[in-house]
Design a protein around this motif. Sequence first.
Motif, PDB file in Angstrom:
ATOM      1  N   ILE A   1      47.404  15.912   9.963  1.00 27.30           N
ATOM      2  CA  ILE A   1      47.804  14.528  10.238  1.00 27.30           C
ATOM      3  C   ILE A   1      47.871  14.337  11.747  1.00 27.30           C
ATOM      4  CG2 ILE A   1      49.813  12.951  10.098  1.00 27.30           C
ATOM      5  CD1 ILE A   1      50.347  14.384   7.329  1.00 27.30           C
TER       6      ILE A   1
ATOM      7  N   ALA B   1      48.400  11.009  14.932  1.00 26.74           N
ATOM      8  CA  ALA B   1      48.631   9.587  15.211  1.00 26.74           C
ATOM      9  C   ALA B   1      48.551   9.365  16.719  1.00 26.74           C
ATOM     10  CB  ALA B   1      49.988   9.151  14.680  1.00 26.74           C
TER      11      ALA B   1
ATOM     12  N   THR C   1      47.381   6.092  12.375  1.00 28.89           N
ATOM     13  CA  THR C   1      47.636   7.428  11.821  1.00 28.89           C
ATOM     14  C   THR C   1      46.489   7.817  10.885  1.00 28.89           C
ATOM     15  OG1 THR C   1      49.992   6.897  11.853  1.00 28.89           O
ATOM     16  CG2 THR C   1      49.368   8.827  10.563  1.00 28.89           C
TER      17      THR C   1
ATOM     18  N   ALA D   1      55.612   8.094  12.584  1.00 30.71           N
ATOM     19  CA  ALA D   1      54.520   7.692  11.689  1.00 30.71           C
ATOM     20  C   ALA D   1      53.858   8.929  11.080  1.00 30.71           C
ATOM     21  CB  ALA D   1      53.494   6.862  12.460  1.00 30.71           C
ATOM     22  N   GLU D   2      53.662   9.957  11.902  1.00 36.07           N
ATOM     23  CA  GLU D   2      53.075  11.213  11.382  1.00 36.07           C
ATOM     24  C   GLU D   2      53.997  11.829  10.328  1.00 36.07           C
ATOM     25  OE1 GLU D   2      51.902  14.098  14.394  1.00 36.07           O
ATOM     26  OE2 GLU D   2      51.355  12.456  15.731  1.00 36.07           O
TER      27      GLU D   2
END
Length: 370
Positions: free
Chosen positions: A152, A154, A216, A344-345
Amino acid sequence: MSSMWGQTLKISLFGESHGPGIGVVIDGLPSGHRLDEEAIRQFMLRRAPGRSPWSTRRQESDETEILSGLYGGRTTGAPLAALIRNTDARSADYGDLVNKPRPGHADLAGSFRYQGFQDPRGGGHFSGRLTAPMTFAGALCRQILLEKGLWIAAHVYEIAGIPDEPFNPVDPDEKRLAALAAKPFPVLDDAAGARMIEAVEKARLSADSVGGVIETIIAGLPAGLGDPIFEGLESRLSSLVLGIPAVKGIEFGSGFSSARMTGSIHNDTPVIVDDKIRFRTNHSGGIQGGISNGMPVVFRIAVKPTPSIGQEQQTINLSEMNEEQLIIKGRHDPCIVPRAVPVAEAAAAIFALDLMLGAGFFRTHEPSGF
Ligand SMILES: Cc1cc2nc3c(=O)[nH]c(=O)nc-3n(C[C@H](O)[C@H](O)[C@H](O)COP(=O)(O)O)c2cc1C
């Protein structure tokens, strides 16, 4: 008040900005995962306050104490509780907020809901500070997901209307995007980042604030996860991400710009690459019919300008029931966006692990029965 989220993996946030501490209970973690606590600490430092000109001057180390669910450095499968003590709260700055709510913050709406009994200091349970335990939970989930090849990233996609280079949603460069985590201001185009920092500084000097957008990406999510209509991936991820304070919008893939495209442009063409089904484009953001299609999940969130600003503003006095002027004390971010990038991550990681666990991906053995 209830701040719980999740189906198979459940998180429950607790605490207030100026109380003794904040924290999270994570329920449903798979057992046997060795935690890299130093990596979690480094991840949380990206969100912690007091480390940059665009952050509040409040100094919090956000050291996290794990109270349960970990033994010999590995998850036990029992609920994992983590506590972060508040160490730099200046509650005197917030004395009058029950009577004089801050425009744009949750003070007034919180009073409507809880008849003024909510903890008003620094926004109480509504504070952006509650994203610290959420970030902890996400950092932990992220490590577990990496074992299954999911990663992941962002970045600051836009601040005050100044754009960064967008992610490549079809073939993201894992190394390049991983490097974002080491940047104090996580953008792909550092020249654009410098202009954004200037805009934030300008807002700070005029006792104002600015907002922006975070992009993201979740890469490596298998195809075929999710359900149609209400339990679709967009709905599930939105219910978590829109819970982050100050987040006012979300879009997936081409999002709102899809509305201005034609079908022949927007349709993601399926192709065969190395005997695998892929798509030539990723306007859908990796989700079709609420179900993952094997392409990276890409979403963007709109973050509003920080509500607490230094300028004099009009509010109301609830006990007098008249209109009054307000000067907000306390220490506030002139822009929330850079600190919200790891949040957000984290949300993406919690979402993805819940999804993967629900689909049975982490079952290490079959129940042996009696
Ligand atoms: C990381 C982070 C930091 C924040 N810092 C502040 C702050 O310093 N001052 C402030 O007024 N709001 C701050 N906020 C936003 C408020 O918490 C939020 O606007 C408020 O709770 C109202 O919720 P809403 O904007 O979602 O409606 C922050 C949010 C986040 C995610």
